[in-house]
Design a protein around this motif. Structure first.
Motif, PDB file in Angstrom:
ATOM      1  N   PRO A  20      -2.386  17.062  -9.839  1.00 57.56           N
ATOM      2  CA  PRO A  20      -2.529  16.228  -8.651  1.00 57.56           C
ATOM      3  C   PRO A  20      -3.144  14.878  -9.002  1.00 57.56           C
ATOM      4  O   PRO A  20      -3.875  14.747  -9.980  1.00 57.56           O
ATOM      5  N   ASP A  21      -2.807  13.874  -8.208  1.00 60.84           N
ATOM      6  CA  ASP A  21      -3.386  12.551  -8.390  1.00 60.84           C
ATOM      7  C   ASP A  21      -4.888  12.652  -8.112  1.00 60.84           C
ATOM      8  O   ASP A  21      -5.286  13.170  -7.070  1.00 60.84           O
ATOM      9  N   PRO A  22      -5.740  12.199  -9.019  1.00 62.28           N
ATOM     10  CA  PRO A  22      -7.175  12.439  -8.881  1.00 62.28           C
ATOM     11  C   PRO A  22      -7.900  11.464  -7.941  1.00 62.28           C
ATOM     12  O   PRO A  22      -9.046  11.111  -8.177  1.00 62.28           O
ATOM     13  N   LEU A  23      -7.254  10.987  -6.890  1.00 62.44           N
ATOM     14  CA  LEU A  23      -7.921  10.113  -5.925  1.00 62.44           C
ATOM     15  C   LEU A  23      -9.038  10.878  -5.236  1.00 62.44           C
ATOM     16  O   LEU A  23      -8.803  11.939  -4.658  1.00 62.44           O
ATOM     17  N   THR A  24     -10.250  10.354  -5.297  1.00 59.09           N
ATOM     18  CA  THR A  24     -11.372  11.026  -4.652  1.00 59.09           C
ATOM     19  C   THR A  24     -12.335  10.004  -4.073  1.00 59.09           C
ATOM     20  O   THR A  24     -12.355   8.839  -4.480  1.00 59.09           O
ATOM     21  N   MET A  25     -13.146  10.468  -3.131  1.00 59.35           N
ATOM     22  CA  MET A  25     -14.246   9.686  -2.574  1.00 59.35           C
ATOM     23  C   MET A  25     -15.524  10.470  -2.859  1.00 59.35           C
ATOM     24  O   MET A  25     -15.590  11.659  -2.585  1.00 59.35           O
ATOM     25  N   THR A  26     -16.518   9.791  -3.417  1.00 60.52           N
ATOM     26  CA  THR A  26     -17.798  10.430  -3.725  1.00 60.52           C
ATOM     27  C   THR A  26     -18.949   9.551  -3.236  1.00 60.52           C
ATOM     28  O   THR A  26     -18.741   8.410  -2.819  1.00 60.52           O
ATOM     29  N   ASP A  27     -20.146  10.079  -3.346  1.00 56.86           N
ATOM     30  CA  ASP A  27     -21.377   9.330  -3.069  1.00 56.86           C
ATOM     31  C   ASP A  27     -21.350   8.644  -1.698  1.00 56.86           C
ATOM     32  O   ASP A  27     -21.789   7.501  -1.555  1.00 56.86           O
ATOM     33  N   ALA A  28     -20.866   9.349  -0.691  1.00 55.77           N
ATOM     34  CA  ALA A  28     -20.729   8.767   0.644  1.00 55.77           C
ATOM     35  C   ALA A  28     -22.023   8.905   1.445  1.00 55.77           C
ATOM     36  O   ALA A  28     -22.648   9.962   1.442  1.00 55.77           O
ATOM     37  N   TRP A  29     -22.399   7.820   2.103  1.00 54.04           N
ATOM     38  CA  TRP A  29     -23.586   7.838   2.948  1.00 54.04           C
ATOM     39  C   TRP A  29     -23.477   6.767   4.024  1.00 54.04           C
ATOM     40  O   TRP A  29     -22.706   5.821   3.901  1.00 54.04           O
ATOM     41  N   VAL A  30     -24.249   6.950   5.081  1.00 67.69           N
ATOM     42  CA  VAL A  30     -24.261   6.030   6.216  1.00 67.69           C
ATOM     43  C   VAL A  30     -25.703   5.658   6.508  1.00 67.69           C
ATOM     44  O   VAL A  30     -26.573   6.528   6.571  1.00 67.69           O
ATOM     45  N   ARG A  31     -25.941   4.356   6.697  1.00 71.40           N
ATOM     46  CA  ARG A  31     -27.266   3.888   7.113  1.00 71.40           C
ATOM     47  C   ARG A  31     -27.181   3.507   8.591  1.00 71.40           C
ATOM     48  O   ARG A  31     -26.365   2.683   8.983  1.00 71.40           O
ATOM     49  N   LEU A  32     -28.030   4.163   9.388  1.00 72.09           N
ATOM     50  CA  LEU A  32     -28.071   3.884  10.818  1.00 72.09           C
ATOM     51  C   LEU A  32     -28.652   2.490  11.065  1.00 72.09           C
ATOM     52  O   LEU A  32     -29.421   1.973  10.240  1.00 72.09           O
ATOM     53  N   PRO A  33     -28.323   1.886  12.207  1.00 74.17           N
ATOM     54  CA  PRO A  33     -28.856   0.552  12.503  1.00 74.17           C
ATOM     55  C   PRO A  33     -30.323   0.606  12.917  1.00 74.17           C
ATOM     56  O   PRO A  33     -30.801   1.612  13.445  1.00 74.17           O
ATOM     57  N   ALA A  34     -31.037  -0.492  12.676  1.00 72.40           N
ATOM     58  CA  ALA A  34     -32.435  -0.584  13.093  1.00 72.40           C
ATOM     59  C   ALA A  34     -32.549  -0.683  14.608  1.00 72.40           C
ATOM     60  O   ALA A  34     -33.515  -0.218  15.195  1.00 72.40           O
ATOM     61  N   VAL A  35     -31.530  -1.277  15.222  1.00 71.57           N
ATOM     62  CA  VAL A  35     -31.512  -1.451  16.673  1.00 71.57           C
ATOM     63  C   VAL A  35     -30.392  -0.581  17.240  1.00 71.57           C
ATOM     64  O   VAL A  35     -29.222  -0.767  16.887  1.00 71.57           O
ATOM     65  N   PRO A  36     -30.727   0.383  18.088  1.00 70.36           N
ATOM     66  CA  PRO A  36     -29.682   1.229  18.670  1.00 70.36           C
ATOM     67  C   PRO A  36     -28.590   0.383  19.339  1.00 70.36           C
ATOM     68  O   PRO A  36     -28.866  -0.641  19.952  1.00 70.36           O
ATOM     69  N   GLY A  37     -27.361   0.828  19.155  1.00 70.40           N
ATOM     70  CA  GLY A  37     -26.229   0.101  19.718  1.00 70.40           C
ATOM     71  C   GLY A  37     -25.599  -0.899  18.763  1.00 70.40           C
ATOM     72  O   GLY A  37     -24.486  -1.351  18.982  1.00 70.40           O
ATOM     73  N   ARG A  38     -26.304  -1.262  17.714  1.00 72.25           N
ATOM     74  CA  ARG A  38     -25.748  -2.164  16.701  1.00 72.25           C
ATOM     75  C   ARG A  38     -24.925  -1.339  15.708  1.00 72.25           C
ATOM     76  O   ARG A  38     -25.054  -0.114  15.660  1.00 72.25           O
ATOM     77  N   PRO A  39     -24.106  -1.978  14.886  1.00 67.31           N
ATOM     78  CA  PRO A  39     -23.289  -1.217  13.931  1.00 67.31           C
ATOM     79  C   PRO A  39     -24.116  -0.544  12.837  1.00 67.31           C
ATOM     80  O   PRO A  39     -25.147  -1.054  12.420  1.00 67.31           O
ATOM     81  N   ALA A  40     -23.632   0.592  12.398  1.00 68.48           N
ATOM     82  CA  ALA A  40     -24.159   1.267  11.209  1.00 68.48           C
ATOM     83  C   ALA A  40     -23.332   0.793  10.015  1.00 68.48           C
ATOM     84  O   ALA A  40     -22.303   0.122  10.179  1.00 68.48           O
ATOM     85  N   ALA A  41     -23.760   1.145   8.816  1.00 70.22           N
ATOM     86  CA  ALA A  41     -23.032   0.766   7.601  1.00 70.22           C
ATOM     87  C   ALA A  41     -22.658   2.016   6.822  1.00 70.22           C
ATOM     88  O   ALA A  41     -23.457   2.944   6.715  1.00 70.22           O
TER      89      ALA A  41
END
Length: 147
Positions: A20-41
């Motif tokens: 199989p083609d070895p396409l993978t996603m690793t080390d995934a994480w999300v940082r929540l916004p400091a101000v609720p309602g703003r975008p996360a990263a």
């Protein structure tokens, strides 16, 4: 009996020859916004397969919209972001979406998402294939998780 088992044995052998083609996603994480309602990263590393691919979209299961962005350093200490409509994933090489560079902006994040949760991030390729991983959620200002 042999005439029934022989085709199965041949099929199993041939299936083992196709890698199989070895396409993978690793080390995934999300940082929540400091101000609720703003975008996360969202951050992750994609590992390219045997041929270059084009990423045309990204998504999360906890946001209304996700966009790929590139952080830009401006003059006079001004920093900004440029939306990216596509990103090239090179063959046989990693592509990092990390702080200070390429990243996801996650808009309309479900307010029930809290630090320590796991959410799904995904990247969609031009050929329609999706690569996904579970991402750990951290609070605004918290250090990146160590992988």
């Amino acid at each position: 009996m042999v005439r029934y088992l022989l085709p199965l044995a041949i099929a199993a052998t041939l299936a083992g020859c196709v890698k199989p083609d070895p396409l993978t996603m690793t080390d995934a994480w999300v940082r929540l916004p400091a101000v609720p309602g703003r975008p996360a990263a969202g951050y992750f590393t994609l590992h390219g397969g045997t041929v270059p691919q084009t990423i045309v979209a990204a998504n999360s299961d906890v946001s209304l919209r996700a966009e790929m962005h590139q952080s830009t350093g401006g003059g006079g200490g001004q920093a900004g972001m440029t939306p990216l409509s596509t990103v090239t994933l090179p063959a046989n090489a990693p592509l990092i979406f990390g702080p200070g560079g390429r990243h996801l902006m996650l808009f309309g994040v479900n307010p029930a998402v809290k630090p320590g949760d796991r959410v799904t991030l995904s990247a969609t390729l031009a050929n329609g294939r999706r690569i996904a991983a579970r991402a750990v959620v951290v609070a605004a200002g918290a250090p990146a998780p160590s992988f």
